[in-house]
Every structure is written in structure tokens, then in C-alpha cells.
Design an enzyme around this catalytic site. Sequence first.
Site, mmCIF file in Angstrom:
data_model
loop_
_atom_site.group_PDB
_atom_site.id
_atom_site.type_symbol
_atom_site.label_atom_id
_atom_site.label_comp_id
_atom_site.label_asym_id
_atom_site.label_seq_id
_atom_site.Cartn_x
_atom_site.Cartn_y
_atom_site.Cartn_z
ATOM 1 N N THR A 108 17.116 -17.461 4.508
ATOM 2 C CA THR A 108 16.649 -17.640 5.892
ATOM 3 C C THR A 108 15.250 -17.060 6.031
ATOM 4 O O THR A 108 14.987 -15.935 5.606
ATOM 5 C CB THR A 108 17.626 -16.933 6.863
ATOM 6 O OG1 THR A 108 18.906 -17.527 6.675
ATOM 7 C CG2 THR A 108 17.190 -17.080 8.306
ATOM 8 N N CYS A 144 1.434 1.237 -7.082
ATOM 9 C CA CYS A 144 2.661 0.958 -7.837
ATOM 10 C C CYS A 144 2.725 1.745 -9.132
ATOM 11 O O CYS A 144 3.748 1.782 -9.788
ATOM 12 C CB CYS A 144 2.770 -0.523 -8.177
ATOM 13 S SG CYS A 144 2.465 -1.567 -6.781
ATOM 14 N N SER A 171 -0.303 -11.804 -0.315
ATOM 15 C CA SER A 171 0.653 -10.890 0.310
ATOM 16 C C SER A 171 0.064 -10.405 1.627
ATOM 17 O O SER A 171 -1.047 -9.863 1.650
ATOM 18 C CB SER A 171 0.875 -9.703 -0.632
ATOM 19 O OG SER A 171 1.680 -8.746 -0.011
HETATM 20 N N1 PLP Z 1 -0.743 -8.387 -7.121
HETATM 21 C C1 PLP Z 1 -1.739 -7.535 -6.850
HETATM 22 C C2 PLP Z 1 -3.095 -7.757 -7.437
HETATM 23 C C3 PLP Z 1 -1.512 -6.425 -6.011
HETATM 24 O O1 PLP Z 1 -2.507 -5.583 -5.744
HETATM 25 C C4 PLP Z 1 -0.217 -6.257 -5.465
HETATM 26 C C5 PLP Z 1 0.088 -5.084 -4.626
HETATM 27 O O2 PLP Z 1 -0.465 -4.014 -4.810
HETATM 28 C C6 PLP Z 1 0.785 -7.184 -5.778
HETATM 29 C C7 PLP Z 1 0.481 -8.237 -6.612
HETATM 30 C C8 PLP Z 1 2.176 -7.046 -5.232
HETATM 31 O O3 PLP Z 1 2.204 -7.447 -3.895
HETATM 32 P P1 PLP Z 1 3.424 -6.984 -2.937
HETATM 33 O O4 PLP Z 1 3.147 -5.564 -2.591
HETATM 34 O O5 PLP Z 1 3.325 -7.874 -1.752
HETATM 35 O O6 PLP Z 1 4.676 -7.197 -3.686
#
Ligand code: PLP
Length: 390
Positions: free
Chosen positions: A245, A333, A207
Site C-alpha cells: 500500500t 550509515c 530519496s
Molecule cells: N545512496 C546514497 C548516495 C546516499 O547518500 C544514501 C543515504 O545516505 C542512500 C543511497 C540511501 O538512501 P536512504 O537513506 O533513503 O535509504
Amino acid sequence: MRSQKRIYLDHSATTPLHPLVLEAMLPYLSQKFGNASSAHFFGNEAREGMDGAREAVADIFGCSNPDEVIFTSGGTESDNLFLKGVGFALRRKGWGNHIITSTIEHHAISHTCEWLAENGFEISYVPVGLSGIVEADDLRKFLRPETIIVSVMSANNEVGTIQPISEIVRAVKSFNSDIAVHTDAVQTPGHLPLNINGLGVDALSLSAHKFYGPKGVGVLYLRKETPLEPRILGGGHENNRRAGTENVAGIVGLARALQRVESTRPEKTARLTGLRDHLIARVLTEIPGSQLNGDQQKRLPTNANFSFAGVEGESILMALSLQGIAVSTGSACTSGKSSFVLMAMGVDERMVNGSIRITLGEENSQEDVDVTVDALKEAVKRLRSISPLT
Ligand code: PLP
């Protein structure tokens, strides 16, 4: 808030966009605005930008076929696309329905696995101990003839523990080379090598906003032999694997950001490891009742996750925030909830509630760390005196 400069120590949540990345993106947000699918010269310009980005990313992965690089909207989508797309494709072939992952994965993996469990898949979760490491020998015990997928993160987002991915791949492939092995490597660019052959994985998620690139753009690397059922249907974008897109400016930014962090990885890793160890040493020696969570050595150069006896992590976060210092209590999150990662590791419940995560970034100095430790010492002492927890 302090009148001094603000100190950002939450780089595992997100990183600032680097000016060189912005510079690479700007033409695609202005004059080169074409749709990469258009046949005229506006489309060609956009497509060239995207093709160049795909080749640059493939080059960093060390894969000979740039089509193995699928651009997505971020880490969450890459994880979903892999687990659902490959899971359904392999199940349809009649190869099985069993998926192995760990108890400390990001919710992009764990919640997707829960959804797959409701849709006819069987999921096994490999446990971890206090070190926060997923051991290959522990994982091996879960392998079965009907196992089709193994997904283990490269480094944990809360405690920064680095997982033995190539050892895990060897254990899995010696059992059955057809099992698709994926790693969520969202936390590792700039810190660990991303060479696919070195890692041995069939799939890997990234990401851009975790490595000084833009938000809302990511990558799924997928080995060409691995079957995939697309999850987003529409046009034939990304070789019929992910319709929509393309976010050309984001994709160009992702590639530039990845090239940049890769080219400076050795020096930055050495400097940040020194800074992290200085932070850990000061906290553990100067703050009584503190502990470091996760393995001391096998952790990202940027991560220090501490617990403080008798204090709530959330209160420390707020106290530091008032001083202009940004840390977190775990994953962005899951903020506000007790850390399931620390609980899965078996950390004492009272220490789970008193945890904070400090994640360094390339713009941090030793002064930032020292100012933070001083503020942390004060905050912990004050909070303990106001409302001592038992
Ligand atoms: N996987 C891990 C280990 C992460 O730390 C995160 C984001 O905190 C993600 C997946 C999710 O990525 P994105 O924020 O790009 O959806």
C-alpha cells in the site's frame, strides 16, 4: 553545548522537512487518508494525490511516461530494486551476469553487489584516484560482452565529487546499447539537473529526505523498455513492480519537495557554492595541516570534506557537537568506521582518520560557517595539544 543557536551542517545525512512540503502532505495524513487502491471516493482522493505526484516527478525527469516513476521506501530500496530486479531479469534473458560499479558507491549499492556476487553475478569495481572521480575511460576497460548493468553514483555522499554520468553513458552505450545504466542520484536534487535524457541513463534512484522531504520515501526512475523482476511481492501496486500500500502522504511530499528544490536550483547553487568556497578557503589557510579531500571544483555546492593531520575526526565531531555544531566523519550509515571512500581514493591512512564532512544546506548563513571555522580551529589546536598523534 553553547547557548547560541544550534548549527546543522550534516545535510548529506538528512535535511529538515520544509514547511511547504509538510503543508502539502498534511491533507493526506488527515482527511484524505484513503487507500489509493480503493474504488470509492476516499480511494480516488488518495489516488489523485499520488497520480499528481507521479506526473510532477516525471515532468522533472523530462520523461513522457509517468509509469517510468516507481515509488519506493527510499534510496536504499531504489538501489536494491534496480540492481536485483534488473540484474535477475536480464540474466534470465541470457544476456549475461556481469555488473560494473565503482569503489566509492554507497553501501546500498556496494552491499547489494556483494550479495549479487554470492548469487552468481560477477562484479567489477572501477577504481578512483585522489580526485574521487570515476573516469569514463577507466570504466570502459571493464566492459565485456556479458556486461548487463553499469551503476555509478551521480555524486559521492562523503566527498561530494560529481561524476561524469553522461560521458559514462556514452562510453557504455557505444559498446552495447542494451546495457542498463543506472545512477544513484540520491545526493544531487537541488544541485544538479535530473533530466533523464540529458543524463542518458536508463534508471535513477532518489530519496526524499535528502531534499527537504520526508524520510522513508524514494523513487526509482526506470526506462519502460528495461525489464524488471519485482523484489517485493504482494498486490499489483506500482504497475506490478513494487507491491505494498502506497505511502501517499510521503509520495505527495516527495513530489512537492522535488518541485521546490528544482525551482530554486540556480540561485541556491550559486549562493551555496560561494559559502562552500569561503569555508574551504578559511579552513585551508587558517588551520595548519589541513587538506580538502576530493576534487576542488567537481564537487557538490554543499560539500567540504577535510582531513586534519594528527587529530581523530571522531574527536573533532564530538568537540563541535559540544559547541552545538553538527558535522559528520563521513556517511551517517558508516559512522564510527574509517571511511572506505577516502581509503579507495588513496588518501593517506592517518589523514583518513582525521577527516570530517561538512555539508551545507539552504538555511545556513555565512555566520554559521564563520562560527564553525572558529570552533574548528580551536578544537583542532586543543586536540593536537592534548594527545598529539604521530
Ligand atoms: N545512496 C546514497 C548516495 C546516499 O547518500 C544514501 C543515504 O545516505 C542512500 C543511497 C540511501 O538512501 P536512504 O537513506 O533513503 O535509504
